[in-house]
Write an enzyme that holds these catalytic residues in place. Structure first.
Site, PDB file in Angstrom:
ATOM      1  N   ASP A   1       0.915  -1.349  -0.065  1.00  0.00           N
ATOM      2  CA  ASP A   1      -0.117  -0.078  -0.152  1.00  0.00           C
ATOM      3  C   ASP A   1       1.013   1.229   0.128  1.00  0.00           C
ATOM      4  O   ASP A   1       2.173   1.325   0.993  1.00  0.00           O
ATOM      5  CB  ASP A   1      -0.757  -0.021   1.212  1.00  0.00           C
ATOM      6  CG  ASP A   1      -1.911   1.077   1.344  1.00  0.00           C
ATOM      7  OD1 ASP A   1      -3.172   0.744   1.032  1.00  0.00           O
ATOM      8  OD2 ASP A   1      -1.521   2.106   1.725  1.00  0.00           O
TER       9      ASP A   1
ATOM     10  N   ASP B   1      -2.447   9.082 -11.493  1.00  0.00           N
ATOM     11  CA  ASP B   1      -2.357   7.944 -12.231  1.00  0.00           C
ATOM     12  C   ASP B   1      -1.101   7.586 -12.799  1.00  0.00           C
ATOM     13  O   ASP B   1      -0.830   6.501 -12.972  1.00  0.00           O
ATOM     14  CB  ASP B   1      -3.678   8.157 -13.221  1.00  0.00           C
ATOM     15  CG  ASP B   1      -5.223   7.899 -12.788  1.00  0.00           C
ATOM     16  OD1 ASP B   1      -5.142   7.551 -11.708  1.00  0.00           O
ATOM     17  OD2 ASP B   1      -6.053   8.119 -13.822  1.00  0.00           O
TER      18      ASP B   1
ATOM     19  N   ASP C   1      -4.709   2.621  -4.273  1.00  0.00           N
ATOM     20  CA  ASP C   1      -3.035   2.623  -3.997  1.00  0.00           C
ATOM     21  C   ASP C   1      -2.555   1.244  -3.702  1.00  0.00           C
ATOM     22  O   ASP C   1      -1.588   1.099  -3.054  1.00  0.00           O
ATOM     23  CB  ASP C   1      -2.517   3.940  -3.271  1.00  0.00           C
ATOM     24  CG  ASP C   1      -3.216   3.895  -1.706  1.00  0.00           C
ATOM     25  OD1 ASP C   1      -3.959   2.937  -1.519  1.00  0.00           O
ATOM     26  OD2 ASP C   1      -2.989   4.606  -1.031  1.00  0.00           O
TER      27      ASP C   1
END
Ligand code: C2E
Ligand code: MG
Ligand code: MG
Length: 638
Positions: A253, A270, A296
């Site tokens: 993460d 992005d 994420d």
């Protein structure tokens, strides 16, 4: 009498010869067109032979069109024929119209059978013409027409009979050839349809491939998505079961990605995700899966990995993030937390393994360690952060959050100069939940503004109390970019900070990432806040992407060097150099410098030598609840 007889014999033999020629011609025609299926050729033979048969200057074959409203000259021979062939006329037009209507032949002898009016009309129109109908087995086809007799004179009854005989012979051949032609045409049409169908089919396969791609791959990073990951892990589990091997599952993460998205904008967010994906991709082998779970979160399936190997790989993936990412000229530093689960130790099916990797990742975030392996004994975390959102919401409603205060002291005098307010949350079942986690949840669920206004009001109330009871000092509140950039922020500040006296009790800590977006609006906003008496401090300096030259344009008064540079600076030349030059540069810009994360005396001494203004860290004090902090400042100095 004898002469008469001989003349008769001559006539008879001429007639017989003629008959023979005619029969020969008919026979020839019959053999020629009997096997001919090319319609153009059939028309040509028929017209040539018929013209010969009746000695016509011109011979034409008018045939009914499919629309049954017009006829077209399809074949012809002799004078002017090539100009007429191909022409179409309305059905009722001319002698043809008459023949179609009466289904019988036309020749000059016909005139005698008509009444005077009609006779007059057709005499004019027909000229010297003979036209016999062509009647097919199935349909009425049209006719064969002869125009003007070679050598003058009109067509006679004999011509009529011959042409009728001829027509009855050739009509079948014409009908067959026409059927073949239309068969060919429909075959061609079929072929066209087939080709078109083939193209459509191809397109369909392609778009279903695209659909399949979209349903299995993530559109941002082009990595497998959750459902493909599901398939792969399920398959790998089956294989591992069969081979009695293990699988390492890493849930990665990205830290504070929401911050990055908020400050850089989603498009650049992005781009960053794509770049991160490419870095991770470099570290995987053929039979391993790297997927994006959404947001994420990335997940890795590493067949054949035990716990130790999975940890080693986690370190490699985290290391691959070490070099900063460059997006549109901005350097972006990314860190991440990894949760590790291993098959079969931590579960033997997809959902259990994913949940346990999630719990481990949560643990890594909560305890500020980079990598955490699932610990079955730690059932406190069993719920993971799945139900976290509702718990956080509840805590906000029930005022379950607290503020702790960590002192910032003067490096030179040891005096407490200010405090940082840090959010704390104790949950009955979860225990202490790190602000890194609950702030993330607040930010991700549109709750951060409410929380932040509560934090500012609480910190201000406490600061007023300290001012009254102990000493006047500023309290620093951490501001999320989301809150700062919210259109209502200014209005809320005017409401909470009533006068300069209030303002002088508050500092806002903001991260440098902020300066990438809407710089002018931000500058104007910060100006307004400064005018209220509030000071501004740049938090975690060195991990973000801004330059000191940008800071100069904002009314910032303090810079906090991130603890990652401070902690090991004594033994690390690079860190030492960064800290040293940052202090110099900041002082040149008129900014005061705070070192956070000071845990050792040696670090404090070095910072003092470097001219650092303010110190914050466990060496001085951990963050303390209101009462304890009040006691701390009563003592005055360290
Ligand atoms: P931060 O603003 O950089 O806060 C400093 C963090 O470093 C605090 O962690 C503090 O407890 C920790 N720290 C201070 N000295 C030392 C030390 O000597 N050694 C070590 N290892 N750590 C030290 P904490 O309280 O867990 O907060 C973490 C982060 O969460 C904060 O980083 C801040 O970004 C965020 N945060 C905390 N409270 C709030 C809040 O009320 N609002 C917002 N927006 N963010 C908050
Ligand atoms: Mg801070
Ligand atoms: Mg900090």
């Amino acid at each position: 009498m004898k002469k008469e007889l001989s003349t008769n014999i001559v006539d008879l033999s001429r007639i017989l010869q003629e008959k023979e020629t005619e029969i020969e011609l008919l026979q020839q025609t019959f053999t020629e067109i009997g096997s001919e299926l090319d319609l153009g050729r059939v028309f040509q033979i028929v017209s040539d032979r018929a013209r010969e048969l009746i000695n016509a200057e011109t011979l034409l074959i008018p045939l009914l069109d499919d629309n049954c409203e017009t006829y077209t000259y399809r074949g012809g021979s002799g004078k002017n024929a090539s100009e007429i062939v191909g022409e179409s006329l309305p059905l009722e037009f001319g002698v043809c119209g008459w023949v179609w209507k009466h289904k019988k032949a036309w020749w000059n002898g016909m005139l005698d059978q008509l009444d005077d009016e009609e006779k007059n009309r057709w005499e004019q129109e027909s000229g010297n013409m003979i036209l016999v109908p062509l009647q097919g087995k199935r349909h009425f086809l049209g006719g064969i027409a002869g125009l003007d007799k070679i050598g003058g004179g009109g067509f006679d009854k004999k011509d009529l009979n011959l042409l009728q005989l001829f027509a009855s012979i050739v009509s079948v051949a014409i009908e067959n050839a026409m059927a073949v032609k239309s068969m060919e045409e429909s075959h061609k049409l079929n072929e066209n349809y087939r080709l078109r169908l083939e193209i459509l089919n191809k397109q369909l396969t392609e778009s279903s491939k695209e659909l399949e791609y979209l349903s299995l791959y993530d559109s941002v990073t082009a990595l497998p998505n959750r459902s493909l990951f599901h398939d792969r892990l399920t398959r790998d589990i089956a294989d591992a079961k069969y081979d009695s091997t293990t699988i390492g599952i890493l849930l990665i993460d990205i830290d504070s990605f929401k911050d990055i998205n908020d400050t850089l904008g989603h498009d650049r967010g992005d781009i960053l995700l794509k770049k991160i994906a490419r870095r991770f991709e470099r570290g995987i082998k053929n039979h391993e899966t790297l997927a994006r779970l959404g947001g994420d979160e990335f997940i890795l399936v590493l067949p054949g990995h035990n716990e130790q190997q999975a940890i080693a790989r986690s370190t490699e993936f985290l290391n691959s993030l070490k070099d900063s990412f460059v997006i549109e000229g901005n350097n972006i530093v990314v860190t991440a937390s990894v949760g590790v689960a291993v098959y079969p130790e931590h579960g033997d099916e997809f959902s259990v393994l994913l949940k346990h990797a999630d719990v481990a990742m949560y643990e890594a975030k909560n305890s500020h360690i980079n990598i955490s392996v699932y610990d079955p004994d730690n059932d406190r975390l069993e719920q993971g952060h799945l139900s976290l959102v509702s718990d956080v919401r509840k805590a906000l409603e029930e005022k379950g959050f607290q503020l702790y205060y960590q002192p910032k002291i003067s490096a030179q005098t040891g005096q407490v100069v200010s405090a940082e307010a840090l959010g704390r949350w104790h949950h009955d079942k979860r225990g202490d939940v790190s602000p890194k986690i609950f702030i993330d949840v607040l930010e991700g669920n549109g709750l951060i503004n409410e929380y932040t206004y509560w934090a500012i009001e609480t910190a201000l109330a406490h600061a007023r109390q300290w001012q009254r009871d102990v000493v006047k000092l500023r309290v620093a509140v951490n501001l999320s970019p989301q809150t700062l950039m919210h259109p209502d922020f200014r209005e809320n500040m005017d409401r909470i900070i009533k006068n300069r006296e209030d303002g002088e009790l508050i500092t806002f800590e903001i991260t440098e990432n902020l300066f990438l977006s809407e710089f002018d609006r931000l500058a104007e906003l910060l100006e307004h806040i400064r005018a209220l008496g509030v000071e501004l401090s740049i938090d975690d300096y060195g991990t973000g992407y801004s330059s000191l030259s940008l800071l100069r344009r904002l009314k910032v008064s303090e810079l906090k060097i991130d603890q990652s540079f401070i902690k090991q600076m004594v033994g690390n030349r690079d860190d030492k150099a960064v800290v040293h030059s940052t202090i110099e540069l900041a002082h040149n810009l008129g900014l005061s410098v705070v070192a956070e994360g000071v845990e050792k005396k040696s670090v404090l001494e070095l910072l003092k030598k470097m001219g650092c203004d303010t110190i914050q860290g466990f060496l001085i004090s951990k963050p303390l609840p209101f009462g304890k902090f009040t006691d701390f400042i009563r003592k005055g100095r360290v």
